[in-house]
Design a protein around this motif. Structure first.
Motif, PDB file in Angstrom:
ATOM      1  N   LEU A  22       0.829  -1.209   0.000  1.00 41.59           N
ATOM      2  CA  LEU A  22       0.000   0.000   0.000  1.00 41.59           C
ATOM      3  C   LEU A  22       0.861   1.255   0.000  1.00 41.59           C
ATOM      4  O   LEU A  22       0.507   2.256  -0.624  1.00 41.59           O
ATOM      5  CB  LEU A  22      -0.940  -0.008   1.201  1.00 41.59           C
ATOM      6  CG  LEU A  22      -1.990  -1.113   1.224  1.00 41.59           C
ATOM      7  CD1 LEU A  22      -2.977  -0.898   2.370  1.00 41.59           C
ATOM      8  CD2 LEU A  22      -2.729  -1.198  -0.102  1.00 41.59           C
ATOM      9  N   ALA A  25       1.809   1.915  -3.509  1.00 44.93           N
ATOM     10  CA  ALA A  25       0.680   2.434  -4.288  1.00 44.93           C
ATOM     11  C   ALA A  25       0.377   3.886  -3.941  1.00 44.93           C
ATOM     12  O   ALA A  25      -0.016   4.681  -4.804  1.00 44.93           O
ATOM     13  CB  ALA A  25      -0.552   1.568  -4.048  1.00 44.93           C
ATOM     14  N   SER A 173      -7.140  -4.133   0.120  1.00 47.86           N
ATOM     15  CA  SER A 173      -6.781  -3.134  -0.886  1.00 47.86           C
ATOM     16  C   SER A 173      -5.782  -3.729  -1.867  1.00 47.86           C
ATOM     17  O   SER A 173      -4.609  -3.915  -1.561  1.00 47.86           O
ATOM     18  CB  SER A 173      -6.210  -1.878  -0.215  1.00 47.86           C
ATOM     19  OG  SER A 173      -6.174  -0.803  -1.130  1.00 47.86           O
ATOM     20  N   TYR A 189      -7.150   1.206  -4.767  1.00 47.04           N
ATOM     21  CA  TYR A 189      -6.065   2.118  -4.402  1.00 47.04           C
ATOM     22  C   TYR A 189      -6.521   3.575  -4.485  1.00 47.04           C
ATOM     23  O   TYR A 189      -6.166   4.397  -3.626  1.00 47.04           O
ATOM     24  CB  TYR A 189      -4.858   1.911  -5.319  1.00 47.04           C
ATOM     25  CG  TYR A 189      -4.128   0.609  -5.127  1.00 47.04           C
ATOM     26  CD1 TYR A 189      -4.138  -0.078  -3.914  1.00 47.04           C
ATOM     27  CD2 TYR A 189      -3.383   0.057  -6.174  1.00 47.04           C
ATOM     28  CE1 TYR A 189      -3.445  -1.261  -3.755  1.00 47.04           C
ATOM     29  CE2 TYR A 189      -2.681  -1.131  -6.020  1.00 47.04           C
ATOM     30  CZ  TYR A 189      -2.720  -1.786  -4.807  1.00 47.04           C
ATOM     31  OH  TYR A 189      -2.025  -2.957  -4.649  1.00 47.04           O
TER      32      TYR A 189
END
Length: 271
Positions: A22, A25, A173, A189
């Protein structure tokens, strides 16, 4: 990417866990929310690019965390262990680490934190239930337990020191849902970025718990307690539904992973 929805709310924004999935991203997205994005992780995040700073830190090391937080205006805290693991590891990275982060925030006057909590704080509610932020925690393992601690820690530092925190109980996610469970828990995202932007920019945040999910038709979570944050998801798992059903079999309703919201985490090791 959802750069159009970004609001430049802070001069220097700290992103911990920047080397993770994450964090990777969010790295290009969050640069639109600040003038300087400070990236930190125990792992290598690569060279600093334009508008970036890199500070390597071990969350279990108070001095390193203090240096990591110094000079920042707000924190997006994704750092730590994000899967089930032995308690000793979880203790250092997620529990001691969270304490070090909030102490550093207090010392340096940081007044807003976005804390990456998890749906595993409530993993032992059933998939047949709909819960909201006022339901008691029911963690599904040491990882979920550590995130429940983090939420309570954030509340303490809000009540005692006025540090506002959004505890974002992130669902799943990924670029797209991987299985039928993720039709309920999926968070794109771009919606994750929209959610963090809302947490950073809402006028009054307080100590808030918000479920991190896209606009999915199937959901176990009621976000009505977090309307003051202003998060409006734009994506949905529904467009992936046919493909997910085509490649997966019907759930075994005697399997705890199909009964409980935490999925496979409710039976993951090490105990």
């Amino acid at each position: 990417m959802s750069h159009a929805i970004a609001i430049k709310t802070h001069r220097r924004l700290l992103l911990t866990g920047a080397a993770g999935g994450l964090g990777t991203a969010l790295r290009p997205r969050l640069k639109h929310n600040c003038e300087v994005l400070r990236l930190s992780d125990l792992a290598d995040v690569g060279a600093a690019q334009a508008g970036e700073e890199v500070v390597q830190a071990d969350l279990a090391n108070a001095d390193q965390v203090d240096a990591m937080v110094a000079g920042c205006d707000a924190i997006v805290h994704l750092g730590g262990i994000s899967v089930e693991a032995p308690f000793a590891a979880i203790l250092q990275a997620n529990i001691v680490g969270a304490y070090h982060l909030y102490e550093a925030a207090r010392q340096h006057g940081v007044k807003r934190v976005v804390f990456a909590s998890s749906n595993h704080v409530t993993g032992f509610y059933k998939q047949s239930e709909t819960i909201h932020a006022d339901h008691p925690a029911r963690p599904d393992g040491f990882y979920g337990l550590s995130k429940a601690f983090g939420e309570d820690l954030a509340r303490l530092y809000f009540d005692r020191h006025g540090i506002e925190t959004a505890c974002v109980r992130i669902g799943s996610s990924f670029p797209e849902p991987k299985d039928r469970r993720m039709l309920a828990t999926w968070l794109s995202y771009d919606d994750l970025h929209r959610l963090i932007t809302a947490c950073l920019s809402t006028p009054v945040l307080g100590h808030s718990i918000v479920f991190g999910m896209s606009d999915n038709a199937v959901t176990w979570w009621d976000n009505s307690r977090a309307r003051h944050i202003g998060f409006v998801p734009k994506d949905s798992s529904d467009v992936f539904r046919d493909a997910v059903y085509a490649r997966t079999s019907a759930p075994d309703l005697s399997d705890p992973a199909a009964i409980y919201q935490g999925g496979a985490f409710v039976k993951a090791g090490p105990f």
